[in-house]
Motif scaffolding. Structure first.
Motif, PDB file in Angstrom:
ATOM      1  N   VAL A 152     -13.168  -4.220  15.076  1.00 56.61           N
ATOM      2  CA  VAL A 152     -12.532  -3.815  13.834  1.00 56.61           C
ATOM      3  C   VAL A 152     -11.720  -2.553  14.067  1.00 56.61           C
ATOM      4  CG1 VAL A 152     -12.928  -2.993  11.494  1.00 56.61           C
ATOM      5  CG2 VAL A 152     -14.312  -4.866  12.418  1.00 56.61           C
ATOM      6  N   GLN A 153     -10.517  -2.549  13.527  1.00 58.86           N
ATOM      7  CA  GLN A 153      -9.671  -1.365  13.610  1.00 58.86           C
ATOM      8  C   GLN A 153      -9.060  -1.056  12.258  1.00 58.86           C
ATOM      9  OE1 GLN A 153      -6.882  -2.285  16.890  1.00 58.86           O
ATOM     10  NE2 GLN A 153      -7.786  -0.554  17.957  1.00 58.86           N
ATOM     11  N   LEU A 154      -8.940   0.227  11.966  1.00 62.12           N
ATOM     12  CA  LEU A 154      -8.231   0.697  10.793  1.00 62.12           C
ATOM     13  C   LEU A 154      -7.062   1.530  11.295  1.00 62.12           C
ATOM     14  CD1 LEU A 154     -11.081  -0.012   9.641  1.00 62.12           C
ATOM     15  CD2 LEU A 154     -10.726   1.827   7.997  1.00 62.12           C
ATOM     16  N   VAL A 155      -5.846   1.166  10.894  1.00 59.89           N
ATOM     17  CA  VAL A 155      -4.658   1.844  11.395  1.00 59.89           C
ATOM     18  C   VAL A 155      -3.831   2.353  10.219  1.00 59.89           C
ATOM     19  CG1 VAL A 155      -2.551   1.639  12.755  1.00 59.89           C
ATOM     20  CG2 VAL A 155      -4.619   0.388  13.447  1.00 59.89           C
ATOM     21  N   GLU A 156      -3.613   3.673  10.216  1.00 55.28           N
ATOM     22  CA  GLU A 156      -2.822   4.299   9.164  1.00 55.28           C
ATOM     23  C   GLU A 156      -1.363   4.416   9.598  1.00 55.28           C
ATOM     24  OE1 GLU A 156      -6.767   6.729   9.403  1.00 55.28           O
ATOM     25  OE2 GLU A 156      -5.289   5.876  10.784  1.00 55.28           O
ATOM     26  N   VAL A 168       7.682  16.160   4.464  1.00 59.76           N
ATOM     27  CA  VAL A 168       8.322  15.997   3.161  1.00 59.76           C
ATOM     28  C   VAL A 168       8.418  17.353   2.479  1.00 59.76           C
ATOM     29  CG1 VAL A 168       6.142  15.475   2.005  1.00 59.76           C
ATOM     30  CG2 VAL A 168       8.289  14.635   1.034  1.00 59.76           C
ATOM     31  N   GLN A 169       9.443  17.534   1.669  1.00 55.00           N
ATOM     32  CA  GLN A 169       9.595  18.792   0.945  1.00 55.00           C
ATOM     33  C   GLN A 169       8.674  18.841  -0.265  1.00 55.00           C
ATOM     34  OE1 GLN A 169      13.756  19.214  -0.045  1.00 55.00           O
ATOM     35  NE2 GLN A 169      14.250  20.026   1.997  1.00 55.00           N
ATOM     36  N   PRO A 170       8.315  20.025  -0.707  1.00 56.84           N
ATOM     37  CA  PRO A 170       7.507  20.139  -1.940  1.00 56.84           C
ATOM     38  C   PRO A 170       8.171  19.395  -3.092  1.00 56.84           C
ATOM     39  CG  PRO A 170       7.606  22.254  -0.833  1.00 56.84           C
ATOM     40  CD  PRO A 170       8.555  21.346  -0.096  1.00 56.84           C
ATOM     41  N   GLY A 171       7.352  18.667  -3.848  1.00 61.31           N
ATOM     42  CA  GLY A 171       7.858  17.853  -4.944  1.00 61.31           C
ATOM     43  C   GLY A 171       8.223  16.449  -4.535  1.00 61.31           C
ATOM     44  N   GLY A 172       8.216  16.175  -3.248  1.00 56.86           N
ATOM     45  CA  GLY A 172       8.588  14.861  -2.753  1.00 56.86           C
ATOM     46  C   GLY A 172       7.451  13.859  -2.821  1.00 56.86           C
ATOM     47  N   SER A 173       7.728  12.651  -2.299  1.00 56.58           N
ATOM     48  CA  SER A 173       6.768  11.551  -2.341  1.00 56.58           C
ATOM     49  C   SER A 173       6.614  10.911  -0.962  1.00 56.58           C
ATOM     50  CB  SER A 173       7.233  10.486  -3.336  1.00 56.58           C
ATOM     51  OG  SER A 173       7.380  11.009  -4.629  1.00 56.58           O
ATOM     52  N   LEU A 174       5.454  10.318  -0.755  1.00 61.43           N
ATOM     53  CA  LEU A 174       5.182   9.533   0.443  1.00 61.43           C
ATOM     54  C   LEU A 174       4.234   8.410   0.070  1.00 61.43           C
ATOM     55  CD1 LEU A 174       4.446  12.033   3.397  1.00 61.43           C
ATOM     56  CD2 LEU A 174       6.366  10.420   3.246  1.00 61.43           C
ATOM     57  N   ARG A 175       4.285   7.321   0.848  1.00 62.27           N
ATOM     58  CA  ARG A 175       3.295   6.262   0.687  1.00 62.27           C
ATOM     59  C   ARG A 175       2.622   6.015   2.025  1.00 62.27           C
ATOM     60  NH1 ARG A 175       3.797  -0.121  -0.950  1.00 62.27           N
ATOM     61  NH2 ARG A 175       4.494  -0.250   1.219  1.00 62.27           N
ATOM     62  N   LEU A 176       1.312   6.164   2.031  1.00 63.47           N
ATOM     63  CA  LEU A 176       0.519   5.881   3.233  1.00 63.47           C
ATOM     64  C   LEU A 176      -0.036   4.460   3.152  1.00 63.47           C
ATOM     65  CD1 LEU A 176      -1.564   9.178   3.564  1.00 63.47           C
ATOM     66  CD2 LEU A 176       0.746   8.686   4.401  1.00 63.47           C
ATOM     67  N   SER A 177      -0.167   3.847   4.319  1.00 65.69           N
ATOM     68  CA  SER A 177      -0.748   2.507   4.401  1.00 65.69           C
ATOM     69  C   SER A 177      -1.904   2.511   5.386  1.00 65.69           C
ATOM     70  CB  SER A 177       0.301   1.485   4.865  1.00 65.69           C
ATOM     71  OG  SER A 177       1.403   1.444   3.993  1.00 65.69           O
ATOM     72  N   CYS A 178      -2.879   1.653   5.130  1.00 65.20           N
ATOM     73  CA  CYS A 178      -3.998   1.458   6.053  1.00 65.20           C
ATOM     74  C   CYS A 178      -4.219  -0.039   6.196  1.00 65.20           C
ATOM     75  CB  CYS A 178      -5.259   2.132   5.535  1.00 65.20           C
ATOM     76  SG  CYS A 178      -6.735   1.773   6.514  1.00 65.20           S
ATOM     77  N   LEU A 179      -4.166  -0.508   7.422  1.00 65.19           N
ATOM     78  CA  LEU A 179      -4.343  -1.926   7.690  1.00 65.19           C
ATOM     79  C   LEU A 179      -5.643  -2.147   8.448  1.00 65.19           C
ATOM     80  CD1 LEU A 179      -3.222  -4.819   7.640  1.00 65.19           C
ATOM     81  CD2 LEU A 179      -2.087  -4.300   9.820  1.00 65.19           C
ATOM     82  N   VAL A 180      -6.463  -3.044   7.915  1.00 65.06           N
ATOM     83  CA  VAL A 180      -7.733  -3.394   8.561  1.00 65.06           C
ATOM     84  C   VAL A 180      -7.532  -4.671   9.378  1.00 65.06           C
ATOM     85  CG1 VAL A 180     -10.138  -4.035   8.203  1.00 65.06           C
ATOM     86  CG2 VAL A 180      -9.036  -2.389   6.665  1.00 65.06           C
ATOM     87  N   SER A 181      -7.924  -4.628  10.641  1.00 68.34           N
ATOM     88  CA  SER A 181      -7.816  -5.817  11.474  1.00 68.34           C
ATOM     89  C   SER A 181      -9.147  -6.072  12.168  1.00 68.34           C
ATOM     90  CB  SER A 181      -6.706  -5.640  12.511  1.00 68.34           C
ATOM     91  OG  SER A 181      -7.001  -4.581  13.387  1.00 68.34           O
TER      92      SER A 181
END
Length: 120
Positions: A2-6, A12-25
């Motif tokens: 089993v692996q979890l990969v982010e 990013v600048q203050p006030g900005g946005s990001l989306r993180l992903s985690c995939l389980v295999s």
């Protein structure tokens, strides 16, 4: 195995946005809780957000109203949508999953982490 990969971290600048992903295999029989933690230099690891198999979510006080956790693909993919990022959100973000594989009980698995840096 089993692996979890982010993925999805970055600068990013203050006030900005990001989306993180985690995939389980791997050979996963069942997924219970999935969660995001973070750890900044010199600080303890803290819970950012968690999502139960029921869909119920939980957030750390410092991110409530700014971050949103979600999961799909039978729970094998988890996201963390982060808005209005602040310098104090800078940390390594780690994916955690409470999983059951064939012939084993539920236990925690961790990813390697992805760096999020909020700076102007």
């Amino acid at each position: 195995q089993v692996q979890l990969v982010e993925s999805g971290g970055g600068l990013v600048q203050p006030g900005g946005s990001l989306r993180l992903s985690c995939l389980v295999s791997g050979r996963v029989l069942s997924i219970n809780t999935m969660a995001w933690y973070r750890q900044a230099p010199g600080k303890e690891r803290e819970l950012v957000a968690g999502v139960y198999s029921s869909g119920l979510t939980k957030y750390g006080d410092s991110v409530k109203g700014r971050f949103t956790i979600s999961r799909e693909n039978a729970g094998k993919t988890m996201y963390l949508h982060m808005e209005d990022l602040k310098p104090e959100d800078t940390a390594v973000y780690l994916c955690n999953g409470n999983l059951q594989t064939w012939g084993t009980r539920y236990r925690d698995y961790w990813g390697q982490g992805t760096q999020v840096t909020v700076s102007s």
